[in-house]
Design an enzyme around this catalytic site. Structure first.
Site, PDB file in Angstrom:
ATOM      1  N   PRO A 145      10.654  -9.761 -20.556  1.00  0.00           N
ATOM      2  CA  PRO A 145       9.452 -10.403 -20.217  1.00  0.00           C
ATOM      3  C   PRO A 145       8.167  -9.749 -21.087  1.00  0.00           C
ATOM      4  CG  PRO A 145      10.220  -9.580 -18.179  1.00  0.00           C
ATOM      5  CD  PRO A 145      10.969  -8.902 -19.286  1.00  0.00           C
ATOM      6  N   GLU A 146       7.425 -10.513 -21.871  1.00  0.00           N
ATOM      7  CA  GLU A 146       6.164 -10.113 -22.494  1.00  0.00           C
ATOM      8  C   GLU A 146       4.918 -10.819 -21.728  1.00  0.00           C
ATOM      9  OE1 GLU A 146       5.569  -9.193 -26.280  1.00  0.00           O
ATOM     10  OE2 GLU A 146       7.812  -9.045 -26.829  1.00  0.00           O
ATOM     11  N   LYS A 159       1.830  -7.156 -17.882  1.00  0.00           N
ATOM     12  CA  LYS A 159       3.065  -7.563 -17.225  1.00  0.00           C
ATOM     13  C   LYS A 159       3.226  -7.353 -15.896  1.00  0.00           C
ATOM     14  CE  LYS A 159       5.052  -5.790 -21.757  1.00  0.00           C
ATOM     15  NZ  LYS A 159       5.734  -4.665 -22.372  1.00  0.00           N
ATOM     16  N   ARG A 167      11.223   2.518 -28.317  1.00  0.00           N
ATOM     17  CA  ARG A 167      11.189   0.984 -28.560  1.00  0.00           C
ATOM     18  C   ARG A 167      11.627   0.979 -30.230  1.00  0.00           C
ATOM     19  NH1 ARG A 167       8.747  -1.912 -24.412  1.00  0.00           N
ATOM     20  NH2 ARG A 167       9.722  -3.577 -25.361  1.00  0.00           N
TER      21      ARG A 167
END
Ligand SMILES: [Zn+2]
Length: 266
Positions: free
Chosen positions: A2-3, A51, A250
């Site tokens: 989810p962003e 988020k 990331r």
């Protein structure tokens, strides 16, 4: 994964069906979470902040959930079949003729309203990238408190600088603006940094009308660089690169020709 835009859509759906309704039942698998106190209270608001998802209840309690990589909220009409197995449900709230189910979220907690401001992550959260108007001055101010050598690719994921951008949009926005992910923020003028943030926000907004989150395919269908390592750049044909960046490691994706940098020739 989810962003901010996924959570923004989730908040829209939850708001539509839940706000104004009184909670008729609540149950959870989270030890020690006193959800029984929500029963009988009206749901007053649902907010996405970066988020984080916040559900506000009458007389104060705030339900805070953070999805990290695994969590999601679904909302169903009573009696409808769920799209995920019940055993993955960590929290269920029934209100009106709908059921809101939180699956697999690693963070679920009930806060007193005054606890929100001093909360370790909520209290320091940067301005939301999907907020209107976008608080560009606030974001710029926070960004410039970071060490001069902080890479743009790290800065965009720093939720204390601005909240809501994840790996897809940091990669895509850097590509659109032609910046290498390893370029430090101090190499950019204020206007360039603002432009980069605006670009990420507009890419995310463009994705909002889709009610169901679109998963990016394994080969990054519909994206310029994200998950397209080794495939040709849509502008110049060079092979897209991918490498871990920053403390969180990331994976950043970039085109070596369209996003050049002396520091990232590897
Ligand atoms: Zn290129």
């Amino acid at each position: 994964m989810p962003e901010g835009d996924t959570l923004f859509r989730t908040a829209v759906a939850l708001r539509r069906w839940l706000v104004g309704e009184v909670v008729t039942a609540a149950r959870t698998r989270v030890p020690g979470l006193a959800v029984a106190r929500l029963v009988g209270r009206r749901i007053e608001a649902v907010e996405a902040r970066g988020k984080h998802l916040l559900i506000r209840f009458e007389d104060g309690p705030v339900l805070h959930t953070h999805m990290r990589m695994t969590g999601s909220w679904h909302v169903y009409r009573q009696g409808d079949r769920w799209r995920r197995p019940e055993r993955q449900a960590r929290l269920v709230i029934e209100a009106g003729d709908h059921v809101a189910v939180c699956f697999n979220a690693p963070v679920i907690e009930l806060l007193a309203p005054q606890a929100e401001r001093v909360h370790p992550s909520l209290g320091r959260l940067g301005p939301d990238v999907l907020a209107e108007p976008l608080d560009l001055d606030g974001i710029l101010l926070r960004a410039r408190t970071r060490p001069a050598e902080t890479a743009l690719g790290e800065l965009l994921l720093d939720q204390q600088v601005l909240a809501g951008i994840g790996n897809i949009y940091r990669s895509e926005a850097l590509y659109v603006c032609g910046h290498n992910p390893w370029t430090s923020h101090s190499q950019l003028a204020d206007e360039e940094l603002v432009k980069l943030v605006e670009c990420a926000a507009s890419l995310m907004r463009a994705n909002l009308p889709h009610v169901v989150a679109r998963d990016v395919g394994r080969h990054g269908e519909g994206r310029s660089v994200y998950r397209r390592a080794g495939r040709p750049c849509r502008r110049c044909g060079a092979a897209i690169r991918a490498r871990a960046l920053g403390e969180q490691a990331r994976i950043a994706y970039w085109c070596p020709t369209c996003q050049p940098s002396g520091q990232a020739s590897g």
